[in-house]
Design an enzyme around this catalytic site. Structure first.
Site, PDB file in Angstrom:
ATOM      1  N   ARG A  32      27.099 -43.365 -45.023  1.00 44.57           N
ATOM      2  CA  ARG A  32      28.459 -43.833 -45.072  1.00 44.57           C
ATOM      3  C   ARG A  32      29.369 -42.989 -45.969  1.00 44.57           C
ATOM      4  NH1 ARG A  32      28.650 -49.797 -47.442  1.00 44.57           N
ATOM      5  NH2 ARG A  32      30.559 -49.405 -46.523  1.00 44.57           N
ATOM      6  N   CYS A  33      28.794 -41.667 -46.557  1.00 45.25           N
ATOM      7  CA  CYS A  33      29.488 -40.803 -47.437  1.00 45.25           C
ATOM      8  C   CYS A  33      30.046 -39.905 -46.337  1.00 45.25           C
ATOM      9  CB  CYS A  33      28.591 -40.257 -48.502  1.00 45.25           C
ATOM     10  SG  CYS A  33      29.200 -38.943 -49.350  1.00 45.25           S
ATOM     11  N   GLY A  34      31.164 -39.354 -46.716  1.00 39.23           N
ATOM     12  CA  GLY A  34      31.959 -38.428 -45.935  1.00 39.23           C
ATOM     13  C   GLY A  34      31.488 -37.030 -46.246  1.00 39.23           C
ATOM     14  N   ASN A  56      23.586 -40.068 -47.359  1.00 37.36           N
ATOM     15  CA  ASN A  56      23.956 -41.485 -47.191  1.00 37.36           C
ATOM     16  C   ASN A  56      24.911 -41.411 -45.903  1.00 37.36           C
ATOM     17  OD1 ASN A  56      25.455 -43.893 -47.489  1.00 37.36           O
ATOM     18  ND2 ASN A  56      25.597 -43.616 -49.393  1.00 37.36           N
ATOM     19  N   ARG A 109      28.072 -36.727 -44.547  1.00 37.70           N
ATOM     20  CA  ARG A 109      28.160 -36.442 -43.239  1.00 37.70           C
ATOM     21  C   ARG A 109      28.653 -34.981 -42.891  1.00 37.70           C
ATOM     22  NH1 ARG A 109      30.797 -41.420 -43.438  1.00 37.70           N
ATOM     23  NH2 ARG A 109      32.754 -40.311 -43.272  1.00 37.70           N
TER      24      ARG A 109
END
Length: 112
Positions: free
Chosen positions: A8-10, A6, A13
């Site tokens: 948007r997920c740190g 995802n 990433r």
């Protein structure tokens, strides 16, 4: 290796960054854009060796408003994840039939 990711997920990433920095080849599966089927979630659960409830992000608004404190079967929980893939814990890495929720370096290293 595959990574359920995802953007948007740190944590997700960070997982990709670790793999890239260590030159580990992987395929990115943006599971919010390409939601897994019921059978794919069942396969993930087997590879992770966990129950459906343990794969759920229980702090997600959708979970709290629609499922929390309900009497749900494993099948109900899997269906909830199919219908609302945001509920699936992330990132998940898969390699050679094994999987791990890769929220930290140690979990990534177990599989990578």
């Amino acid at each position: 290796m595959q990574v359920y990711h995802n953007p948007r997920c740190g944590k997700s990433r960070n997982c990709l960054a670790y793999l890239e920095q260590n030159k580990i080849e992987f395929e990115t599966i943006k599971y919010l854009e390409q939601p897994p089927t019921k059978d794919q979630i069942i396969d993930l659960l087997k590879m992770l060796d966990m129950s459906p409830l343990n794969l759920v992000r229980k702090k997600e608004k959708i979970w709290i408003e629609n499922y929390k404190n309900q009497a749900l079967t494993d099948d109900n929980i899997i269906t909830a994840m199919v219908n609302n893939p945001i509920l699936i814990e992330r990132p998940i890495i898969i390699k050679y039939g094994k999987a791990s929720i890769a929220r930290d370096i140690e979990s990534i290293q177990k599989i990578a």
